[in-house]
Design an enzyme around this catalytic site. Structure first.
Site, PDB file in Angstrom:
ATOM      1  CG  HIS A 156       2.286  -1.436   4.267  1.00 20.58           C
ATOM      2  ND1 HIS A 156       0.922  -1.508   4.038  1.00 20.58           N
ATOM      3  CD2 HIS A 156       2.493  -2.032   5.463  1.00 20.58           C
ATOM      4  CE1 HIS A 156       0.344  -2.130   5.060  1.00 20.58           C
ATOM      5  NE2 HIS A 156       1.269  -2.468   5.938  1.00 20.58           N
ATOM      6  CB  SER A 191      -0.889   0.037   1.256  1.00 15.38           C
ATOM      7  OG  SER A 191      -0.132   0.442   2.388  1.00 15.38           O
ATOM      8  CE  LYS A 217       4.956   3.333   9.493  1.00 15.90           C
ATOM      9  NZ  LYS A 217       5.300   3.891  10.796  1.00 15.90           N
TER      10      LYS A 217
HETATM   11  N1  USQ Z   1      -8.806  -7.625   7.011  1.00 19.89           N
HETATM   12  C1  USQ Z   1      -9.997  -8.348   6.974  1.00 19.89           C
HETATM   13  N2  USQ Z   1     -11.104  -7.775   7.488  1.00 19.89           N
HETATM   14  C2  USQ Z   1     -11.108  -6.535   8.071  1.00 19.89           C
HETATM   15  C3  USQ Z   1      -9.876  -5.806   8.128  1.00 19.89           C
HETATM   16  C4  USQ Z   1      -8.752  -6.381   7.582  1.00 19.89           C
HETATM   17  O1  USQ Z   1     -10.043  -9.480   6.464  1.00 19.89           O
HETATM   18  O2  USQ Z   1     -12.165  -6.093   8.518  1.00 19.89           O
HETATM   19  C5  USQ Z   1      -7.578  -8.225   6.460  1.00 19.89           C
HETATM   20  C6  USQ Z   1      -6.866  -7.383   5.426  1.00 19.89           C
HETATM   21  O3  USQ Z   1      -7.364  -7.614   4.117  1.00 19.89           O
HETATM   22  C7  USQ Z   1      -5.427  -7.830   5.588  1.00 19.89           C
HETATM   23  C8  USQ Z   1      -5.321  -8.175   7.077  1.00 19.89           C
HETATM   24  O4  USQ Z   1      -6.657  -8.336   7.533  1.00 19.89           O
HETATM   25  O5  USQ Z   1      -5.192  -8.982   4.855  1.00 19.89           O
HETATM   26  C9  USQ Z   1      -4.629  -7.133   7.919  1.00 19.89           C
HETATM   27  O6  USQ Z   1      -5.296  -5.895   7.808  1.00 19.89           O
HETATM   28  P1  USQ Z   1      -5.122  -4.735   8.924  1.00 19.89           P
HETATM   29  O7  USQ Z   1      -6.004  -3.608   8.516  1.00 19.89           O
HETATM   30  O8  USQ Z   1      -5.302  -5.302  10.280  1.00 19.89           O
HETATM   31  O9  USQ Z   1      -3.562  -4.420   8.803  1.00 19.89           O
HETATM   32  P2  USQ Z   1      -2.695  -3.545   7.806  1.00 19.89           P
HETATM   33  O10 USQ Z   1      -3.493  -2.772   6.835  1.00 19.89           O
HETATM   34  O11 USQ Z   1      -1.656  -4.466   7.254  1.00 19.89           O
HETATM   35  O12 USQ Z   1      -1.992  -2.469   8.745  1.00 19.89           O
HETATM   36  C10 USQ Z   1      -1.884  -2.620  10.169  1.00 19.89           C
HETATM   37  C11 USQ Z   1      -1.641  -1.246  10.771  1.00 19.89           C
HETATM   38  C12 USQ Z   1      -0.316  -0.694  10.265  1.00 19.89           C
HETATM   39  C13 USQ Z   1       0.795  -1.683  10.550  1.00 19.89           C
HETATM   40  C14 USQ Z   1       0.468  -3.042   9.953  1.00 19.89           C
HETATM   41  C15 USQ Z   1       1.444  -4.118  10.362  1.00 19.89           C
HETATM   42  O13 USQ Z   1      -2.712  -0.366  10.442  1.00 19.89           O
HETATM   43  O14 USQ Z   1      -0.047   0.540  10.897  1.00 19.89           O
HETATM   44  O15 USQ Z   1       1.986  -1.210   9.972  1.00 19.89           O
HETATM   45  O16 USQ Z   1      -0.818  -3.476  10.479  1.00 19.89           O
HETATM   46  S1  USQ Z   1       1.591  -5.321   9.116  1.00 19.89           S
HETATM   47  O17 USQ Z   1       0.254  -5.735   8.672  1.00 19.89           O
HETATM   48  O18 USQ Z   1       2.329  -6.443   9.653  1.00 19.89           O
HETATM   49  O19 USQ Z   1       2.274  -4.686   8.002  1.00 19.89           O
END
Ligand code: USQ
Length: 399
Positions: free
Chosen positions: A183, A180, A186
């Site tokens: 990301h 994204s 970062k």
């Molecule tokens: N997801 C669902 N349903 C939802 C929300 C999310 O299935 O209602 C899925 C997303 O599609 C994704 C996963 O859950 O595959 C993670 O989503 P997320 O919104 O929990 O995480 P992400 O967007 O990756 O970002 C979050 C934080 C960010 C941090 C990151 C760590 O917002 O600040 O850097 O987690 S990581 O994911 O390890 O990069």
């Protein structure tokens, strides 16, 4: 120790500040309150009520006296970054002051550019402030596991790995394949910090953090602890916190696609434990240290099943719905990442994920009406492949 926390008003920042005060350190905090504003922009609010910063600080002062100082300001202004570093003489600078949402950065061009300006320029200003006024401080920068990408097809190391190409071996940074705009900011920060450490001898730990969930901090007595924020909207709620919020109000758990996406997860309590360990133990034999900060890996489907089984035992009658995935992600993928360095420094998870989910459901229950009031903010409207053009503001304040 003097600890400068950039982004003290956020989910991790406010909890970390209280932990550091509890440990006896002096805390200097800065924030521009952009998280409060951007969550409002999403039509939502923290599920757990939080005080204004004035009230937060005056209550903290009742317990810890003048061991806390707060300054409102924006790191995209170099004079502010310089002033705060000069004033605080920090042993450690913990940089959490970035726009943290992948969906928010994908709304449109304006939100993408805001995320880049806020994150990349703010980080550069801190690097320069360190170089000019506090070159011996330890910069602890919050990056993300998402910098590496999620489907490289082989094990993700902690920052660097050895490769052999055309008969020669070398240790190189692991290739970044973020998913994204957020990301990618970062990744840009990591590259800039690595360069500054190499060129000017600054010292930094770059944390590749997984997804954080949870509400509690174990050590701090509840009569002293002031709760941190807890978001559940489509942009700022992370997946497990969202599922718990959905379960509490009887909303289907919003699993994207088949829920085959796998990530590293860690409780808020453990994120604070890890950052505190890194503060105590700066890098010794290197200037630029990378740690992968998470406890265990789970797929989204695993998490939904855990919330359902724990929620059902509490009488919540949880339902799971597989919804269209608004992101550009594979249905399932190989995912395995090293995460040894923090364990070697002494990190041990405080609780099981099941215990933590139980606590989150308990802590959210009294605030069910606040989640219900902003229920419309749960539904996904931001899609990775449907950017609409909008006017670009080059003003580095919140959009
Ligand atoms: N997801 C669902 N349903 C939802 C929300 C999310 O299935 O209602 C899925 C997303 O599609 C994704 C996963 O859950 O595959 C993670 O989503 P997320 O919104 O929990 O995480 P992400 O967007 O990756 O970002 C979050 C934080 C960010 C941090 C990151 C760590 O917002 O600040 O850097 O987690 S990581 O994911 O390890 O990069």
């Amino acid at each position: 120790m003097n600890i400068l926390i950039l982004g003290i008003d956020g989910y991790i920042g406010w909890a970390l500040a209280q932990k550091q005060l509890y440990l006896g350190n002096k805390v200097f905090g800065i924030d521009n309150f952009s998280r409060r504003e951007t969550v409002k922009e999403m039509g939502s609010d923290s599920a757990i009520p939080i005080e204004t910063m004035n009230k937060r600080i005056s209550k903290i002062k009742e317990v810890y006296g003048n061991r806390i100082e707060f300054f409102e300001g924006d790191l995209t202004y170099s004079t502010f970054a310089n002033d705060i570093v000069k004033k605080s003489c920090p042993d450690a600078i913990v940089h959490l002051a970035e726009q943290p949402s992948a969906p928010y950065s994908m709304i449109d061009q304006k939100h993408c550019i805001y995320t880049h300006q806020n994150n990349v320029i703010g980080n550069l200003n801190i690097i320069y402030a360190m170089k000019n006024f506090s070159p011996n401080s330890h910069l602890i920068k919050l990056g993300t596991m998402g910098e590496y990408g999620y489907d490289p097809g082989f094990v993700i190391p902690e920052g660097f790995f050895e490769i052999e190409y055309l008969g020669r071996k070398a240790t190189v940074p692991y290739p970044k394949m973020a998913g994204s705009w957020y990301h990618w900011t970062k990744v840009h920060d990591s590259n800039n910090i690595m360069f500054a450490c190499k060129t000017w001898g600054l010292k930094s730990t770059d944390i590749m953090q997984g997804i954080v969930y949870g509400t509690r901090l174990k050590d701090i007595p509840s009569y002293i602890y002031q709760p941190t924020r807890f978001d559940f909207d489509e942009a700022f709620g992370t997946v497990l916190n969202r599922f718990c919020s959905e379960a509490v109000i009887g909303h289907d758990l919003t699993v994207h696609g088949a829920g085959g996406q796998t990530r590293g997860f860690l409780a808020l309590e453990d994120s604070i434990q890890c950052i505190s360990l890194l503060i105590e133990k700066p890098p010794e034999n290197e200037n630029y240290r990378v740690v992968n900060q998470f406890d265990e890996q789970y797929s989204v489907k695993d998490l939904a099943n855990k919330v359902k089984s724990i929620g059902d035992k509490k009488g919540l009658d949880v339902t799971i719905a597989n919804t269209e995935n608004p992101r550009k992600e594979k249905e399932s993928h190989y995912y395995k990442a090293d995460h040894k360095k923090l364990r070697d420094l002494g990190f041990k998870a405080t609780r099981t994920i099941e215990e933590e989910i139980e606590y989150v459901l308990e802590d959210l229950h009294p605030h069910k009406d606040r989640i219900l009031k902003n229920k419309q903010a749960i539904i996904k409207k931001i899609k990775w492949n449907s950017q609409v053009s909008s006017l670009i503001s080059l003003n580095p304040s919140t959009p």
